[in-house]
Motif scaffolding. Structure first.
Motif, PDB file in Angstrom:
ATOM      1  N   ILE A   1       0.844  -1.194   0.000  1.00 19.21           N
ATOM      2  CA  ILE A   1       0.000   0.000   0.000  1.00 19.21           C
ATOM      3  C   ILE A   1       0.881   1.247   0.000  1.00 19.21           C
ATOM      4  O   ILE A   1       1.732   1.434   0.866  1.00 19.21           O
ATOM      5  CB  ILE A   1      -0.939  -0.004   1.221  1.00 19.21           C
ATOM      6  CG1 ILE A   1      -1.942  -1.160   1.091  1.00 19.21           C
ATOM      7  CG2 ILE A   1      -1.664   1.328   1.332  1.00 19.21           C
ATOM      8  CD1 ILE A   1      -2.847  -1.307   2.283  1.00 19.21           C
TER       9      ILE A   1
ATOM     10  N   THR B   1      -4.177  -5.586   3.990  1.00 16.92           N
ATOM     11  CA  THR B   1      -3.264  -4.455   4.166  1.00 16.92           C
ATOM     12  C   THR B   1      -1.858  -4.886   4.545  1.00 16.92           C
ATOM     13  O   THR B   1      -0.889  -4.181   4.251  1.00 16.92           O
ATOM     14  CB  THR B   1      -3.791  -3.510   5.259  1.00 16.92           C
ATOM     15  OG1 THR B   1      -3.889  -4.232   6.501  1.00 16.92           O
ATOM     16  CG2 THR B   1      -5.156  -2.949   4.886  1.00 16.92           C
TER      17      THR B   1
ATOM     18  N   TRP C   1      -1.007  -4.834   7.544  1.00 21.42           N
ATOM     19  CA  TRP C   1      -0.725  -3.995   8.705  1.00 21.42           C
ATOM     20  C   TRP C   1      -0.793  -4.813   9.989  1.00 21.42           C
ATOM     21  O   TRP C   1      -1.324  -5.928  10.019  1.00 21.42           O
ATOM     22  CB  TRP C   1      -1.708  -2.837   8.777  1.00 21.42           C
ATOM     23  CG  TRP C   1      -1.622  -1.881   7.630  1.00 21.42           C
ATOM     24  CD1 TRP C   1      -0.722  -1.891   6.597  1.00 21.42           C
ATOM     25  CD2 TRP C   1      -2.491  -0.776   7.383  1.00 21.42           C
ATOM     26  NE1 TRP C   1      -0.966  -0.864   5.728  1.00 21.42           N
ATOM     27  CE2 TRP C   1      -2.045  -0.160   6.179  1.00 21.42           C
ATOM     28  CE3 TRP C   1      -3.593  -0.243   8.045  1.00 21.42           C
ATOM     29  CZ2 TRP C   1      -2.671   0.964   5.652  1.00 21.42           C
ATOM     30  CZ3 TRP C   1      -4.220   0.873   7.516  1.00 21.42           C
ATOM     31  CH2 TRP C   1      -3.762   1.471   6.328  1.00 21.42           C
TER      32      TRP C   1
ATOM     33  N   ARG D   1      -2.533  -0.888  12.105  1.00 22.61           N
ATOM     34  CA  ARG D   1      -1.546   0.174  11.985  1.00 22.61           C
ATOM     35  C   ARG D   1      -0.505  -0.176  10.929  1.00 22.61           C
ATOM     36  O   ARG D   1       0.053  -1.271  10.937  1.00 22.61           O
ATOM     37  CB  ARG D   1      -0.862   0.412  13.333  1.00 22.61           C
ATOM     38  CG  ARG D   1      -1.793   1.035  14.378  1.00 22.61           C
ATOM     39  CD  ARG D   1      -2.172   2.445  13.943  1.00 22.61           C
ATOM     40  NE  ARG D   1      -3.141   3.079  14.828  1.00 22.61           N
ATOM     41  CZ  ARG D   1      -4.446   3.141  14.584  1.00 22.61           C
ATOM     42  NH1 ARG D   1      -4.936   2.581  13.481  1.00 22.61           N
ATOM     43  NH2 ARG D   1      -5.262   3.758  15.407  1.00 22.61           N
ATOM     44  N   ALA D   2      -0.265   0.768  10.029  1.00 17.13           N
ATOM     45  CA  ALA D   2       0.733   0.571   8.979  1.00 17.13           C
ATOM     46  C   ALA D   2       2.128   0.754   9.557  1.00 17.13           C
ATOM     47  O   ALA D   2       2.316   1.398  10.579  1.00 17.13           O
ATOM     48  CB  ALA D   2       0.504   1.567   7.846  1.00 17.13           C
TER      49      ALA D   2
ATOM     50  N   LYS E   1       4.399   2.461   8.078  1.00  8.05           N
ATOM     51  CA  LYS E   1       4.933   3.686   7.490  1.00  8.05           C
ATOM     52  C   LYS E   1       3.898   4.780   7.689  1.00  8.05           C
ATOM     53  O   LYS E   1       2.746   4.518   8.049  1.00  8.05           O
ATOM     54  CB  LYS E   1       5.208   3.492   6.001  1.00  8.05           C
ATOM     55  CG  LYS E   1       3.990   3.038   5.211  1.00  8.05           C
ATOM     56  CD  LYS E   1       4.266   2.824   3.744  1.00  8.05           C
ATOM     57  CE  LYS E   1       4.350   4.104   2.990  1.00  8.05           C
ATOM     58  NZ  LYS E   1       4.428   3.895   1.528  1.00  8.05           N
TER      59      LYS E   1
ATOM     60  N   LEU F   1       1.124   6.979   6.863  1.00 13.04           N
ATOM     61  CA  LEU F   1       0.020   7.116   5.924  1.00 13.04           C
ATOM     62  C   LEU F   1      -1.000   8.073   6.537  1.00 13.04           C
ATOM     63  O   LEU F   1      -1.038   8.243   7.760  1.00 13.04           O
ATOM     64  CB  LEU F   1      -0.616   5.758   5.637  1.00 13.04           C
ATOM     65  CG  LEU F   1       0.218   4.778   4.804  1.00 13.04           C
ATOM     66  CD1 LEU F   1      -0.458   3.418   4.730  1.00 13.04           C
ATOM     67  CD2 LEU F   1       0.452   5.323   3.394  1.00 13.04           C
TER      68      LEU F   1
ATOM     69  N   GLN G   1      -5.439   5.450   9.294  1.00 15.14           N
ATOM     70  CA  GLN G   1      -5.346   4.073   9.751  1.00 15.14           C
ATOM     71  C   GLN G   1      -6.762   3.494   9.802  1.00 15.14           C
ATOM     72  O   GLN G   1      -7.740   4.202   9.522  1.00 15.14           O
ATOM     73  CB  GLN G   1      -4.687   4.019  11.135  1.00 15.14           C
ATOM     74  CG  GLN G   1      -3.369   4.771  11.234  1.00 15.14           C
ATOM     75  CD  GLN G   1      -2.236   4.073  10.508  1.00 15.14           C
ATOM     76  OE1 GLN G   1      -2.340   2.918  10.127  1.00 15.14           O
ATOM     77  NE2 GLN G   1      -1.132   4.777  10.314  1.00 15.14           N
TER      78      GLN G   1
END
Length: 246
Positions: free
Chosen positions: A2, A157, A159, A173-174, A176, A178, A181
């Motif tokens: 993503i 995702t 994540w 939660r990513a 990186k 973004l 969330q």
């Protein structure tokens, strides 16, 4: 992988202009010129001086409207195949984007990614000095579907899935920065999945009061969040999460 997340506010056409002005005000952005075959799309553009990328778009729709996300990826056909393998349904396959539906009913899109690095916009400072930021999409899921949707979105995702402070919440939660969330909320009743947006703020009462002055209506008050509706009657929340935490 993503690359970027777009939060899409789908609002009834008859209330679209009022909603566009409202969301432009609460996000401290300016509205792009309308585009689309029926002028149905607008983008909320941050101040160029911030060197931040846009991440919220609006669409005028028939019916009640709602929220969906667009996911920028490098390879849309590969992303679609992954989504289908995880249980999504293909709704529409366009030359430059694809519309899918999660296993329990939430629409989303895969869209082409830009080739330049993008930085999320910072928190907005309101007239009284309060900070807030539209930074989360909450997926509202019935109890029978919550595990299915949580597993789907976690796998899609990639994540990290973290338990919320309350048992009905799970956070994604990513790894990186973004602009938004995901939060999955287990509802008390079974119904198709839907979504709303959350704004993080350092003062939920002050932020809610400011939003009321701009045309919102308070629906419910809780200890850590307040539920409001925008000028179209569409619900959203202001929460006491840190608006500077990305």
């Amino acid at each position: 992988m993503i690359r970027w997340i777009w939060v899409f506010l789908d609002r009834p056409a008859q209330h679209f202009d009022d909603c566009a002005r409202f969301w432009s005000a609460v996000t401290d952005t300016r509205l792009s010129p309308p585009r689309g075959a029926n002028d149905e799309f607008r983008t909320l553009l941050p101040d160029p001086a911030l060197f931040a990328a846009a991440s919220v778009k609006m669409q005028a729709v028939t019916g009640l409207g709602g929220v969906h996300i667009d996911i920028d990826v490098d390879d849309i056909p590969a992303a679609v195949r992954t989504g289908l393998d995880l249980g999504a349904q293909l709704v529409a396959n366009h030359p430059d984007y694809a519309v899918l539906r999660s296993p329990c009913g939430q629409n989303f899109c895969f869209t082409p990614c830009g080739r330049t690095a993008r930085t999320p916009a910072p928190a907005v400072r309101t007239p009284d000095g309060t900070l807030s930021r539209l930074d989360q999409v909450c997926l509202d899921v019935g109890p029978a579907d919550h595990e299915i949707e949580t597993r789907f979105w976690t796998s899609l995702t990639g994540w990290t899935c973290l338990p919320g402070e309350r048992p009905e919440f799970a956070r994604l939660r990513a790894g990186k920065q973004l602009p938004a969330q995901l939060l999955l909320q287990r509802l008390d009743e079974n119904r198709p999945a839907s979504a709303h947006v959350d704004l993080a703020t350092n003062d939920i009462e002050a932020t809610a009061l400011w939003h009321e002055k701009l045309g919102a209506t308070v629906l419910q008050r809780h200890e850590h969040w307040i539920v409001l509706s925008d000028p179209s009657g569409t619900p959203y929340c202001v929460t006491d999460r840190d608006p500077n935490d990305r």
